[in-house]
Write a protein that holds these residues in place. Sequence first.
Motif, PDB file in Angstrom:
ATOM      1  N   TYR A   1      -3.215   6.831  -0.261  1.00 23.27           N
ATOM      2  CA  TYR A   1      -4.648   6.848  -0.556  1.00 23.27           C
ATOM      3  C   TYR A   1      -5.089   8.284  -0.812  1.00 23.27           C
TER       4      TYR A   1
ATOM      5  N   VAL B   1       0.877  -1.173   0.000  1.00 22.18           N
ATOM      6  CA  VAL B   1       0.000   0.000   0.000  1.00 22.18           C
ATOM      7  C   VAL B   1       0.912   1.220   0.000  1.00 22.18           C
TER       8      VAL B   1
ATOM      9  N   SER C   1      -7.845  -9.018  -3.063  1.00 17.74           N
ATOM     10  CA  SER C   1      -7.362  -7.986  -2.145  1.00 17.74           C
ATOM     11  C   SER C   1      -8.548  -7.339  -1.439  1.00 17.74           C
ATOM     12  N   GLU C   2      -8.401  -7.133  -0.151  1.00 12.12           N
ATOM     13  CA  GLU C   2      -9.486  -6.594   0.666  1.00 12.12           C
ATOM     14  C   GLU C   2      -8.903  -5.577   1.640  1.00 12.12           C
ATOM     15  N   VAL C   3      -9.489  -4.396   1.666  1.00 19.55           N
ATOM     16  CA  VAL C   3      -9.026  -3.355   2.582  1.00 19.55           C
ATOM     17  C   VAL C   3      -9.544  -3.644   3.983  1.00 19.55           C
ATOM     18  N   HIS C   4      -8.649  -3.512   4.956  1.00 22.52           N
ATOM     19  CA  HIS C   4      -9.013  -3.651   6.363  1.00 22.52           C
ATOM     20  C   HIS C   4      -8.739  -2.336   7.078  1.00 22.52           C
TER      21      HIS C   4
ATOM     22  N   VAL D   1      -7.365   3.733  -2.867  1.00 20.06           N
ATOM     23  CA  VAL D   1      -6.159   3.196  -2.226  1.00 20.06           C
ATOM     24  C   VAL D   1      -5.194   2.763  -3.325  1.00 20.06           C
TER      25      VAL D   1
ATOM     26  N   LEU E   1      -4.998   1.548   8.054  1.00 14.02           N
ATOM     27  CA  LEU E   1      -5.483   0.944   6.812  1.00 14.02           C
ATOM     28  C   LEU E   1      -4.427  -0.034   6.293  1.00 14.02           C
ATOM     29  N   SER E   2      -4.877  -1.229   5.954  1.00 18.65           N
ATOM     30  CA  SER E   2      -3.990  -2.225   5.342  1.00 18.65           C
ATOM     31  C   SER E   2      -4.766  -3.005   4.293  1.00 18.65           C
ATOM     32  N   VAL E   3      -4.052  -3.749   3.489  1.00 12.99           N
ATOM     33  CA  VAL E   3      -4.681  -4.600   2.469  1.00 12.99           C
ATOM     34  C   VAL E   3      -4.288  -6.044   2.755  1.00 12.99           C
TER      35      VAL E   3
ATOM     36  N   THR F   1     -14.826  -3.619  -0.544  1.00 16.03           N
ATOM     37  CA  THR F   1     -13.697  -3.210  -1.388  1.00 16.03           C
ATOM     38  C   THR F   1     -14.022  -3.471  -2.849  1.00 16.03           C
TER      39      THR F   1
ATOM     40  N   ILE G   1     -12.752   2.149  -1.640  1.00 20.72           N
ATOM     41  CA  ILE G   1     -13.644   1.897  -0.506  1.00 20.72           C
ATOM     42  C   ILE G   1     -14.461   3.155  -0.227  1.00 20.72           C
TER      43      ILE G   1
END
Length: 722
Positions: free
Chosen positions: A640, A637, A658-661, A649, A690-692, A669, A679
């Motif tokens: 953003y 990442v 891939s999913e944003v957390h 992002v 924020l992470s992926v 996502t 997002i």
Amino acid sequence: MNIFKKKANINNDKNIDTNKDINRKKSKIVQIIQIPFIGYLLLACVLNFVLEMLSRHSFIKALRFVGHSPAVFAYNAFIIFVTLSLVLFAKRKVFATVFVCAAWIASAFANWIVLCFRTTPFSAIDILMLRNVMTMLDKYMTKWQMVLSVIGIILVIILLIYLYVRLPKTTHKRHPLRASAYVCMCGFLIVTLTKVAVETQTVSDNFGNLAYAYNDYGFAYCFSNSIIDVGISKPKDYSEERVKEIVEPLFYDKSEVIFDKKLIAEKKKAEKEKNADKAKEQKKKEKAYPNVIVIQLESVFDTKYMRDFYTSENPMPFLAQLKRKYSSGLFTVPAVGAGTANTEFEVQTGMSTQFFGAGEYPFKTVMKNTTCDSMAYDFKRYGYTTTGFHNNDATFYERYIDYSNLGFESFSGMEHMWGLHYTPRGWAKDDVLDDLIVDRIKQTKEKDYITTITVQCHGRYPKKHTNTLTNIDCYFAGQYADDKAKQAAWEYYVNMCKECDNTIRNLVRKLEELDEPTVLFMYGDHLPSLDLHEEDLNGISLYETEWVMWDNMGLRTEHKDIKSYQASTYIFNRLKMKGGLMQNFHNKYMHGENQKEYLDKLETLEYDTLYGNRYAYDQTNPFPQTDMTMGIRKIKVKEYKIMGERVWVYGKNFNEFSEVHIDGQAVDTIYASPEVLIIDVEDMKTGNLLSVVQVGDDHIVLSETDAISISTEDETTQSLVE
């Protein structure tokens, strides 16, 4: 008239007496049936027949089983009877009886469904696979079938709840001590009966062929055995002396099995000081070692072995060319129609799965918590980088855990792949794998050991004509000549094989262009789940596929048949490299005349290294779990941007998995490109991280990027400071 009346009265009296006799007999029968032992035994017999009918998909076949094997049928009925005896502890005995019967019928019905899709019957290990099965239901069932199944399950649950409420409680006083004695007696009887049945060979406790075992020994026994019999049973003669007797004759130095970095460094330093010239020679040898690639071809076999089956062209012409030009032969595998992971386990470890429980997958049991010798560890001793690829869920068969216990440094499931294409049945195509393999070889300075499992040719196969990229036609003569559904399934299958063959062709071409010494060993994991029978095949059995080994080193060509658990030994021998304990074991014992003794020793060694005291390694475990990375491309990442109601992002190597957390919680996502995920801004708050992450259908996190701290006070670009 009086005479006639008297006769009529006499006849009426006789009828009344007859009816009374019948009622008395009925009453006695009812009384006998109401005796728990008799009633449950009769119920068990009826229930057992229902189970066999479901298991065999036929009322007639169930009758034949009873007639042909009455002793086995009675033994299976007694197993069911033992489970029914537990009802004596319940307050609601009627409901408890219904519940036990429902559990048995549900298991047999599950077996009935499973056998519609594959050759291997339903066993207890399949329950552990439920999470994986849920993620691939759409590949086996249509939407309306899934809806009907859900409705059916809900109705059964509602019915059980209704019966629990409506069925009466037992009015008689419970006698727990009497019930305990009764159940203990039943338990003792079933243990005794089982020992007698095994010793007299009425049934077997060693299932070489699970499908045949269910057919020969009955559903109740085989399914119960799959619950109880897990892992490898301790051999009767297991001891340190016995293991040493097996291991000491081997050309095997235990000191070589060391993966502690400090110890390795000390050993290399000592060797260097001892013999500098020898060290130079060894380094020269290591430089000449080839890259080794092992590919397990899902459900692939040569259709030339099919009787009365014809195709418009050879579905796998390139593989056929390789088999003629390079080393090849038949490949004996432990499964048919399913069981990919067991063939994979045998090839990687040199161990046989025949000693494990009925239908067991070591990947789902012992390998989740145990490390063991494997080809990856063996090649690591030569300085190789070890990598695994599989274009399916990384969590399937727990590979995302098991591969680190097998010594792999990197593993990529479909969640860490890019540019995936899908078959009409929803499986990822194999055309992504050739580039990944070549990219990995280019990435590493060391020699590579790469194992790859394909998935494109996996069942379930369609029963109607399905358009594919290739257009191979096929037809049956003989008994299947008018079976349109079978023809459609095989037509789809051979076209998937054609695409797989194209992938292999592309891979070999790219490996030739690399101009690095390389060996490519390929094999089929099992025959496809296309309702095959022995009489359908000519030249092979249900448990045979083929192997072929391509190389660009000028290795001598040879054609021989091998077993999957001997494949690693064959590879090391051909490369003139020293394998691990199992390879040395096979070299010593597999050519002996007494094959039973060979297998007994193999079972003892497997038990020792997986479940026992590891006497073979001086009671230590020299195989530390590797710190395995997921994927061969680092996902990052970078920054953003907040744009109105959306947040863009930016990063590197994103894909559809891939999913944003935000603070560890998943948010909706949108995958836009390998560099962009989108997002909603409402999901973000100042101070959040924020992470992926990469996740599959079962939402298990496989990898996660470094996190960015969020600030939403102004609509500026936020970056990760590295």
